[in-house]
Design a protein around this motif. Structure first.
Motif, PDB file in Angstrom:
ATOM      1  N   THR A 263     -67.385 -71.947  40.346  1.00 24.17           N
ATOM      2  CA  THR A 263     -66.304 -72.585  41.111  1.00 24.17           C
ATOM      3  C   THR A 263     -66.509 -74.094  41.168  1.00 24.17           C
ATOM      4  O   THR A 263     -65.558 -74.875  41.017  1.00 24.17           O
ATOM      5  CB  THR A 263     -66.250 -72.001  42.531  1.00 24.17           C
ATOM      6  N   ALA A 264     -67.754 -74.512  41.375  1.00 30.31           N
ATOM      7  CA  ALA A 264     -68.045 -75.952  41.396  1.00 30.31           C
ATOM      8  C   ALA A 264     -67.742 -76.579  40.045  1.00 30.31           C
ATOM      9  O   ALA A 264     -67.188 -77.687  39.969  1.00 30.31           O
ATOM     10  CB  ALA A 264     -69.507 -76.174  41.777  1.00 30.31           C
ATOM     11  N   PHE A 265     -68.086 -75.887  38.960  1.00 27.98           N
ATOM     12  CA  PHE A 265     -67.815 -76.404  37.617  1.00 27.98           C
ATOM     13  C   PHE A 265     -66.314 -76.550  37.373  1.00 27.98           C
ATOM     14  O   PHE A 265     -65.861 -77.566  36.831  1.00 27.98           O
ATOM     15  CB  PHE A 265     -68.420 -75.447  36.577  1.00 27.98           C
ATOM     16  N   ALA A 266     -65.540 -75.547  37.769  1.00 31.23           N
ATOM     17  CA  ALA A 266     -64.097 -75.566  37.509  1.00 31.23           C
ATOM     18  C   ALA A 266     -63.383 -76.633  38.314  1.00 31.23           C
ATOM     19  O   ALA A 266     -62.262 -77.029  37.961  1.00 31.23           O
ATOM     20  CB  ALA A 266     -63.495 -74.199  37.816  1.00 31.23           C
ATOM     21  N   ASN A 267     -64.002 -77.118  39.396  1.00 33.23           N
ATOM     22  CA  ASN A 267     -63.357 -78.116  40.256  1.00 33.23           C
ATOM     23  C   ASN A 267     -64.101 -79.448  40.274  1.00 33.23           C
ATOM     24  O   ASN A 267     -63.811 -80.300  41.111  1.00 33.23           O
ATOM     25  CB  ASN A 267     -63.255 -77.561  41.687  1.00 33.23           C
ATOM     26  N   ASP A 268     -65.042 -79.627  39.344  1.00 33.35           N
ATOM     27  CA  ASP A 268     -65.809 -80.871  39.295  1.00 33.35           C
ATOM     28  C   ASP A 268     -64.940 -81.981  38.705  1.00 33.35           C
ATOM     29  O   ASP A 268     -64.480 -81.886  37.558  1.00 33.35           O
ATOM     30  CB  ASP A 268     -67.052 -80.667  38.427  1.00 33.35           C
ATOM     31  N   PRO A 269     -64.708 -83.077  39.451  1.00 32.24           N
ATOM     32  CA  PRO A 269     -63.880 -84.175  38.919  1.00 32.24           C
ATOM     33  C   PRO A 269     -64.416 -84.764  37.624  1.00 32.24           C
ATOM     34  O   PRO A 269     -63.655 -85.335  36.843  1.00 32.24           O
ATOM     35  CB  PRO A 269     -63.901 -85.210  40.052  1.00 32.24           C
ATOM     36  N   LEU A 270     -65.721 -84.630  37.378  1.00 31.34           N
ATOM     37  CA  LEU A 270     -66.281 -85.127  36.125  1.00 31.34           C
ATOM     38  C   LEU A 270     -65.677 -84.400  34.923  1.00 31.34           C
ATOM     39  O   LEU A 270     -65.548 -84.973  33.843  1.00 31.34           O
ATOM     40  CB  LEU A 270     -67.798 -84.930  36.129  1.00 31.34           C
ATOM     41  N   ASN A 271     -65.277 -83.152  35.125  1.00 31.86           N
ATOM     42  CA  ASN A 271     -64.769 -82.327  34.036  1.00 31.86           C
ATOM     43  C   ASN A 271     -63.249 -82.227  34.046  1.00 31.86           C
ATOM     44  O   ASN A 271     -62.689 -81.391  33.340  1.00 31.86           O
ATOM     45  CB  ASN A 271     -65.378 -80.915  34.140  1.00 31.86           C
ATOM     46  N   LEU A 272     -62.567 -83.075  34.815  1.00 32.76           N
ATOM     47  CA  LEU A 272     -61.117 -82.956  34.961  1.00 32.76           C
ATOM     48  C   LEU A 272     -60.423 -84.269  34.641  1.00 32.76           C
ATOM     49  O   LEU A 272     -60.879 -85.342  35.056  1.00 32.76           O
ATOM     50  CB  LEU A 272     -60.761 -82.517  36.390  1.00 32.76           C
ATOM     51  N   LEU A 273     -59.315 -84.171  33.926  1.00 31.11           N
ATOM     52  CA  LEU A 273     -58.488 -85.337  33.604  1.00 31.11           C
ATOM     53  C   LEU A 273     -57.024 -84.931  33.662  1.00 31.11           C
ATOM     54  O   LEU A 273     -56.647 -83.875  33.130  1.00 31.11           O
ATOM     55  CB  LEU A 273     -58.790 -85.862  32.194  1.00 31.11           C
ATOM     56  N   ALA A 274     -56.188 -85.764  34.281  1.00 29.34           N
ATOM     57  CA  ALA A 274     -54.738 -85.564  34.224  1.00 29.34           C
ATOM     58  C   ALA A 274     -54.271 -86.019  32.850  1.00 29.34           C
ATOM     59  O   ALA A 274     -54.584 -87.133  32.410  1.00 29.34           O
ATOM     60  CB  ALA A 274     -54.046 -86.354  35.321  1.00 29.34           C
ATOM     61  N   THR A 275     -53.538 -85.138  32.158  1.00 28.71           N
ATOM     62  CA  THR A 275     -53.162 -85.429  30.771  1.00 28.71           C
ATOM     63  C   THR A 275     -51.748 -84.942  30.491  1.00 28.71           C
ATOM     64  O   THR A 275     -51.122 -84.263  31.308  1.00 28.71           O
ATOM     65  CB  THR A 275     -54.116 -84.729  29.785  1.00 28.71           C
ATOM     66  N   ASP A 276     -51.276 -85.284  29.301  1.00 23.98           N
ATOM     67  CA  ASP A 276     -49.981 -84.806  28.821  1.00 23.98           C
ATOM     68  C   ASP A 276     -50.019 -83.283  28.701  1.00 23.98           C
ATOM     69  O   ASP A 276     -50.911 -82.721  28.060  1.00 23.98           O
ATOM     70  CB  ASP A 276     -49.685 -85.446  27.463  1.00 23.98           C
ATOM     71  N   GLY A 277     -49.029 -82.610  29.301  1.00 27.85           N
ATOM     72  CA  GLY A 277     -49.019 -81.155  29.338  1.00 27.85           C
ATOM     73  C   GLY A 277     -49.022 -80.491  27.972  1.00 27.85           C
ATOM     74  O   GLY A 277     -49.887 -79.641  27.690  1.00 27.85           O
TER      75      GLY A 277
END
Length: 441
Positions: A263-277
């Motif tokens: 759960t921590a991995f799936a919600n870690d901001p390090l692994n998340l970017l807003a991008t073109d759908g």
């Protein structure tokens, strides 16, 4: 009438046949030719003696006699060589052969060359190493060896290289609730990332600055600008991508984690970017060996972030992935690892300001309630006593159109219905926490 032949009459030299041997005087040309041939033979004998001793001299002399005798045998006579018949020429030929055999036996025998001498370098050649051959150096290892501390290349060298594990057992739910509020700031992860990555973001009042309504995304994957507007049919233009896809992580180490870590991995901001759908959808669960952003200018930062995430969580890479990442980073060897992806951007600043404004409004409301003057005391007439009716039982949420009802988003995803939009079978407000008309997004 001619005179009768007189055997006692002196011979007239003019009547002699010049072709008959022994009758014509030897010519000057023949003597010169004999001198030249003899001189050449003597010269050859001298050279043979100097180079090979007596054997060389005999071989040279034998060759000379062999030529003279062979010429006499073939032509019939060699007056210039004092050979008047084939028989004499044959004798000279035989003598030449004998001299060749004798001289050949007298020639010095060359010493055998040792095998080691055949491979020994010449004195002028550069000496070569005699060390045992070594295994060729892996170019990726050589590249990583020269990387500076803190670089993504150096971090790549710390990752384990293994094959991809089976995808068996993977499901989105094994990584916990989608967009959980793991940082306990009151906002789900999706809105946190939108607020971080969008500029000119607006948030819905009364949501503690959580619900992002609109903004502008400078998409890193396509190097284009995208206008985000929350709502049905528009929200999907901007998606939040897991840089290291959840399925990829599952096949490279996450199967051994507990639910809290996933759960921590799936919600870690390090692994998340807003991008073109659409671009995010095209990526799927590919790693660097199968997918890279269309924008080449962002590829160094992209693979550096993947390496940073895998190093943080101890995920491994395949050999093809390692080679692909090294190939990108070879053109930007100083690209640093990413350690902090939660820095506030313009959108997050708007979110924080709205949260503070909501907090001030709540505090003001509480202050007004505590300082309100007490109600005047009742007069002699007592207030009527009111009986509070018992609370009616809470009815379960009405079934959605079509008679379909889902208790949770997990159930909706299991049925393959997520996301559920307003007006579709299975939609209910309890599945749409942000009220944008799209449940279980």
């Amino acid at each position: 009438m001619s005179a009768p032949f007189d055997p006692y009459r002196p011979l007239d030299p003019s009547t002699l046949d010049p072709l008959r041997p022994g009758h014509a005087p030897r010519s000057t040309t023949g003597m010169v030719t004999l001198a030249v041939v003899g001189g050449l033979g003597a010269l050859l004998a001298l050279v043979g003696a100097l180079t090979s001793g007596a054997g060389g001299a005999l071989v040279a002399l034998g060759l000379t006699l062999l030529v003279l005798g062979l010429g006499s045998v073939l032509v019939g006579r060699s007056g210039w060589a004092l050979l008047a018949s084939r028989r004499l020429g044959g004798g000279v030929l035989a003598a030449g052969l004998v001299l060749l055999v004798v001289g050949g036996n007298l020639l010095p025998t060359p010493e055998p060359v040792p095998a080691a001498a055949l491979t020994a370098p010449s004195p002028s050649a550069t000496p070569t190493s005699t060390a045992a051959p070594t295994t060729p150096v892996d170019p990726v290892v050589a590249l990583v060896a020269g990387a500076s501390d803190g670089s993504a290349l150096a971090a790549l060298g710390t990752l384990e290289v293994k094959g991809r594990a089976p995808r068996t057992g993977y499901d989105r739910d094994v990584f916990g609730q989608a967009w959980a509020d793991v940082d306990r700031n009151g906002c789900d992860t999706r809105n946190d990332v939108l607020a971080r990555d969008l500029t000119a973001a607006t948030v819905k009042p009364g949501t503690q600055g959580c619900l992002v309504l609109s903004g502008t995304l400078a998409d890193p994957y396509t190097a284009t600008t995208i206008a985000f507007v929350r709502g049905e049919g528009t929200s999907e233009a901007v998606q939040v991508d897991h840089v290291v896809a959840l399925s990829d992580a599952w096949q490279k180490g996450a199967q051994g984690w507990d639910l809290t870590t996933r759960t921590a991995f799936a919600n870690d901001p390090l692994n998340l970017l807003a991008t073109d759908g659409p671009t995010n959808a095209a990526k799927g669960d590919g790693d660097a060996a199968t997918w890279l952003p269309p924008s080449r200018a962002f590829r160094c930062a992209y693979v550096a972030r993947q390496v940073s995430v895998k190093a943080r969580y101890g995920l491994w890479v395949t050999d093809a992935e390692r080679v692909a990442v090294a190939g990108v980073l070879s053109g930007c060897a100083d690209e640093a690892v990413v350690t902090d992806a939660v820095a506030l951007g313009e959108g997050a600043a708007h979110q924080q300001a709205a949260r503070e404004a909501d907090a001030r409004a709540v505090a003001a409301q509480r202050s007004a309630t505590t300082t309100r003057a007490p109600a005047p005391a009742p007069t002699t007439q007592a207030a009527p006593v009111r009986t509070t009716p018992a609370a009616a039982p809470v009815a379960p949420p009405a079934a959605a159109p079509g008679g379909v009802y889902y208790k949770s988003c997990t159930e909706a995803r299991a049925a393959g219905a997520a996301p559920v939009r307003r007006g579709q079978p299975g939609y209910s407000s309890r599945l749409d926490r942000d009220g944008d008309g799209i449940g279980c997004e």
